[in-house]
Design a protein around this motif. Structure first.
Motif, PDB file in Angstrom:
ATOM      1  N   ILE A  28       0.866  -1.183   0.000  1.00  0.00           N
ATOM      2  CA  ILE A  28       0.000   0.000   0.000  1.00  0.00           C
ATOM      3  C   ILE A  28       0.903   1.234   0.000  1.00  0.00           C
ATOM      4  O   ILE A  28       0.715   2.161  -0.753  1.00  0.00           O
ATOM      5  N   HIS A  29       1.908   1.200   0.881  1.00  0.00           N
ATOM      6  CA  HIS A  29       2.858   2.318   0.949  1.00  0.00           C
ATOM      7  C   HIS A  29       4.214   1.778   1.413  1.00  0.00           C
ATOM      8  O   HIS A  29       4.278   1.045   2.399  1.00  0.00           O
ATOM      9  N   SER A  30       5.267   2.148   0.695  1.00  0.00           N
ATOM     10  CA  SER A  30       6.580   1.570   1.033  1.00  0.00           C
ATOM     11  C   SER A  30       7.411   2.471   1.955  1.00  0.00           C
ATOM     12  O   SER A  30       8.481   2.096   2.388  1.00  0.00           O
ATOM     13  N   PHE A  31       6.913   3.679   2.260  1.00  0.00           N
ATOM     14  CA  PHE A  31       7.663   4.666   3.043  1.00  0.00           C
ATOM     15  C   PHE A  31       9.042   4.924   2.426  1.00  0.00           C
ATOM     16  O   PHE A  31      10.068   4.891   3.098  1.00  0.00           O
ATOM     17  N   GLN A  32       9.021   5.174   1.131  1.00  0.00           N
ATOM     18  CA  GLN A  32      10.257   5.371   0.377  1.00  0.00           C
ATOM     19  C   GLN A  32      11.086   6.535   0.927  1.00  0.00           C
ATOM     20  O   GLN A  32      12.316   6.467   0.962  1.00  0.00           O
ATOM     21  N   LYS A  33      10.409   7.606   1.377  1.00  0.00           N
ATOM     22  CA  LYS A  33      11.154   8.777   1.887  1.00  0.00           C
ATOM     23  C   LYS A  33      11.924   8.430   3.156  1.00  0.00           C
ATOM     24  O   LYS A  33      12.910   9.074   3.476  1.00  0.00           O
ATOM     25  N   VAL A  34      11.445   7.423   3.885  1.00  0.00           N
ATOM     26  CA  VAL A  34      12.191   6.958   5.062  1.00  0.00           C
ATOM     27  C   VAL A  34      13.400   6.146   4.582  1.00  0.00           C
ATOM     28  O   VAL A  34      14.519   6.318   5.058  1.00  0.00           O
ATOM     29  N   ARG A  35      13.183   5.309   3.572  1.00  0.00           N
ATOM     30  CA  ARG A  35      14.259   4.439   3.064  1.00  0.00           C
ATOM     31  C   ARG A  35      15.384   5.219   2.382  1.00  0.00           C
ATOM     32  O   ARG A  35      16.490   4.723   2.230  1.00  0.00           O
ATOM     33  N   ASP A  36      15.079   6.456   1.945  1.00  0.00           N
ATOM     34  CA  ASP A  36      16.090   7.268   1.246  1.00  0.00           C
ATOM     35  C   ASP A  36      17.053   7.965   2.209  1.00  0.00           C
ATOM     36  O   ASP A  36      17.975   8.640   1.768  1.00  0.00           O
ATOM     37  N   ASP A  37      16.820   7.858   3.506  1.00  0.00           N
ATOM     38  CA  ASP A  37      17.610   8.606   4.488  1.00  0.00           C
ATOM     39  C   ASP A  37      18.036   7.635   5.594  1.00  0.00           C
ATOM     40  O   ASP A  37      17.189   7.066   6.289  1.00  0.00           O
ATOM     41  N   LEU A  38      19.369   7.461   5.719  1.00  0.00           N
ATOM     42  CA  LEU A  38      19.895   6.440   6.630  1.00  0.00           C
ATOM     43  C   LEU A  38      19.435   6.633   8.082  1.00  0.00           C
ATOM     44  O   LEU A  38      19.060   5.665   8.755  1.00  0.00           O
ATOM     45  N   GLN A  39      19.424   7.886   8.527  1.00  0.00           N
ATOM     46  CA  GLN A  39      19.023   8.129   9.921  1.00  0.00           C
ATOM     47  C   GLN A  39      17.529   7.812  10.117  1.00  0.00           C
ATOM     48  O   GLN A  39      17.128   7.286  11.153  1.00  0.00           O
ATOM     49  N   LYS A  40      16.740   8.096   9.087  1.00  0.00           N
ATOM     50  CA  LYS A  40      15.310   7.797   9.174  1.00  0.00           C
ATOM     51  C   LYS A  40      15.058   6.288   9.124  1.00  0.00           C
ATOM     52  O   LYS A  40      14.148   5.782   9.764  1.00  0.00           O
ATOM     53  N   ILE A  41      15.875   5.572   8.344  1.00  0.00           N
ATOM     54  CA  ILE A  41      15.724   4.103   8.296  1.00  0.00           C
ATOM     55  C   ILE A  41      15.895   3.519   9.703  1.00  0.00           C
ATOM     56  O   ILE A  41      15.066   2.763  10.192  1.00  0.00           O
ATOM     57  N   TYR A  42      16.999   3.924  10.374  1.00  0.00           N
ATOM     58  CA  TYR A  42      17.251   3.376  11.716  1.00  0.00           C
ATOM     59  C   TYR A  42      16.136   3.769  12.694  1.00  0.00           C
ATOM     60  O   TYR A  42      15.761   2.982  13.557  1.00  0.00           O
ATOM     61  N   THR A  43      15.612   4.985  12.534  1.00  0.00           N
ATOM     62  CA  THR A  43      14.530   5.428  13.415  1.00  0.00           C
ATOM     63  C   THR A  43      13.281   4.577  13.176  1.00  0.00           C
ATOM     64  O   THR A  43      12.629   4.127  14.126  1.00  0.00           O
ATOM     65  N   GLY A  44      12.948   4.334  11.889  1.00  0.00           N
ATOM     66  CA  GLY A  44      11.788   3.491  11.556  1.00  0.00           C
ATOM     67  C   GLY A  44      11.967   2.069  12.061  1.00  0.00           C
ATOM     68  O   GLY A  44      11.015   1.449  12.572  1.00  0.00           O
ATOM     69  N   ILE A  45      13.191   1.570  11.964  1.00  0.00           N
ATOM     70  CA  ILE A  45      13.451   0.208  12.451  1.00  0.00           C
ATOM     71  C   ILE A  45      13.371   0.174  13.981  1.00  0.00           C
ATOM     72  O   ILE A  45      12.871  -0.786  14.563  1.00  0.00           O
ATOM     73  N   TYR A  46      13.808   1.271  14.615  1.00  0.00           N
ATOM     74  CA  TYR A  46      13.695   1.365  16.071  1.00  0.00           C
ATOM     75  C   TYR A  46      12.221   1.311  16.498  1.00  0.00           C
ATOM     76  O   TYR A  46      11.860   0.584  17.430  1.00  0.00           O
ATOM     77  N   PHE A  47      11.350   2.038  15.796  1.00  0.00           N
ATOM     78  CA  PHE A  47       9.912   2.013  16.102  1.00  0.00           C
ATOM     79  C   PHE A  47       9.393   0.572  15.993  1.00  0.00           C
ATOM     80  O   PHE A  47       8.676   0.075  16.862  1.00  0.00           O
ATOM     81  N   SER A  48       9.759  -0.097  14.896  1.00  0.00           N
ATOM     82  CA  SER A  48       9.290  -1.472  14.654  1.00  0.00           C
ATOM     83  C   SER A  48       9.811  -2.417  15.734  1.00  0.00           C
ATOM     84  O   SER A  48       9.082  -3.284  16.229  1.00  0.00           O
ATOM     85  N   GLU A  49      11.084  -2.225  16.092  1.00  0.00           N
ATOM     86  CA  GLU A  49      11.707  -3.108  17.087  1.00  0.00           C
ATOM     87  C   GLU A  49      11.044  -2.939  18.460  1.00  0.00           C
ATOM     88  O   GLU A  49      10.771  -3.929  19.151  1.00  0.00           O
ATOM     89  N   LEU A  50      10.779  -1.679  18.830  1.00  0.00           N
ATOM     90  CA  LEU A  50      10.132  -1.431  20.126  1.00  0.00           C
ATOM     91  C   LEU A  50       8.762  -2.111  20.188  1.00  0.00           C
ATOM     92  O   LEU A  50       8.406  -2.745  21.189  1.00  0.00           O
ATOM     93  N   ILE A  51       8.001  -1.984  19.095  1.00  0.00           N
ATOM     94  CA  ILE A  51       6.674  -2.608  19.061  1.00  0.00           C
ATOM     95  C   ILE A  51       6.812  -4.124  19.129  1.00  0.00           C
ATOM     96  O   ILE A  51       6.069  -4.796  19.843  1.00  0.00           O
TER      97      ILE A  51
END
Ligand SMILES: [Zn+2]
Length: 255
Positions: free
Chosen positions: A78-101
């Motif tokens: 539905i949505h790949s969050f490409q703008k997050v994937r284009d930025d290394l710091q945002k990737i780690y932040t998104g993965i941190y959110f996923s990991e915490l959950i």
């Protein structure tokens, strides 16, 4: 065998064997579930980016009800969050959110609020620059949804409202401690009273409004120490992705 349909966000995807992957999803209908993605490593593009962490997908899976491992049937992005994937710091932040959950949420306990927090957190991550504030709001909101909301309105011991310059915080009592009670019960942490206002804000604010909030200069570390440690007091360990966020922030601030 029952077939299940749900929107989902990929929390984790790991290699299970030479051919298969094990994917953890946060679904909005069934809570957190795990699926085997058969031949995901063998047949090119069988599931493609639809089983990459952070992808928001339409998911179809099957298996016996109440079993712990399902079989992935189909996934559409539905949505790949490409703008997050284009930025290394945002990737780690998104993965941190996923990991915490992943750490804080039990399997198969449906809670659409957790799904929505992750979806809104990733959406906001695409457009925001102040990742530090976003992380604090995400941590605090997740703790509230998980039922671990901190006591911030009055002292956790004497129940009185404090008007002193410094306030204590007890991770064990999950709340603030007034100065008088701090003499008897040493709190794990002390902070300037002015910070309490910001803790209350992040405790109540919608994550999509994160760009409206800015912590006063010099208080960011103190707020991080408090909120992040509060999260760790429940997870029992530092999520693996967190040191990467800190290192990236250091690199960026030194350039
Ligand atoms: Zn007190």
């Amino acid at each position: 065998m029952p077939i299940f349909h749900s929107e989902a966000i990929v929390l984790r995807s790991i290699n299970l064997s030479e051919a298969d992957k094990l994917v953890t999803f946060m679904t909005n209908r069934y809570g957190k579930i795990k699926c085997i993605a058969k031949a995901a490593r063998k047949i090119k593009n069988r599931f493609g980016a639809a089983i990459e962490p952070m992808s928001h997908i339409r998911l179809i899976y099957f298996g016996k009800e109440n079993q712990t491992l399902y079989r992935l049937n189909h996934s559409d992005i539905i949505h790949s969050f490409q703008k997050v994937r284009d930025d290394l710091q945002k990737i780690y932040t998104g993965i941190y959110f996923s990991e915490l959950i992943d750490i804080l949420t039990p399997e198969m306990h449906p809670d659409p609020n957790v799904f929505r927090l992750l979806q809104d957190g990733l959406k906001t991550l695409e457009i925001i620059d102040n990742l530090d504030t976003l992380c604090r709001i995400f941590e605090m909101r997740l703790m509230c949804i998980a039922g671990y909301s901190p006591q911030l309105s009055h002292c956790a011991i004497c129940k009185k409202t404090s008007h002193t310059e410094t306030i204590g915080f007890s991770f064990e009592l999950r709340g603030i401690i007034c100065e008088l009670c701090s003499f008897k019960n040493q709190p794990e942490i002390r902070f300037q009273a002015g910070i309490l206002k910001y803790l209350k804000k992040i405790n109540n604010m919608h994550i999509e409004h994160a760009n409206r909030l800015k912590f006063p200069k010099g208080t960011e570390l103190e707020i991080e120490k408090l909120v992040h440690r509060f999260v760790l007091s429940y997870t029992g360990r530092e999520p693996k992705s967190y040191p990467f966020i800190k290192n990236m922030a250091k690199i960026i601030s030194s350039t």
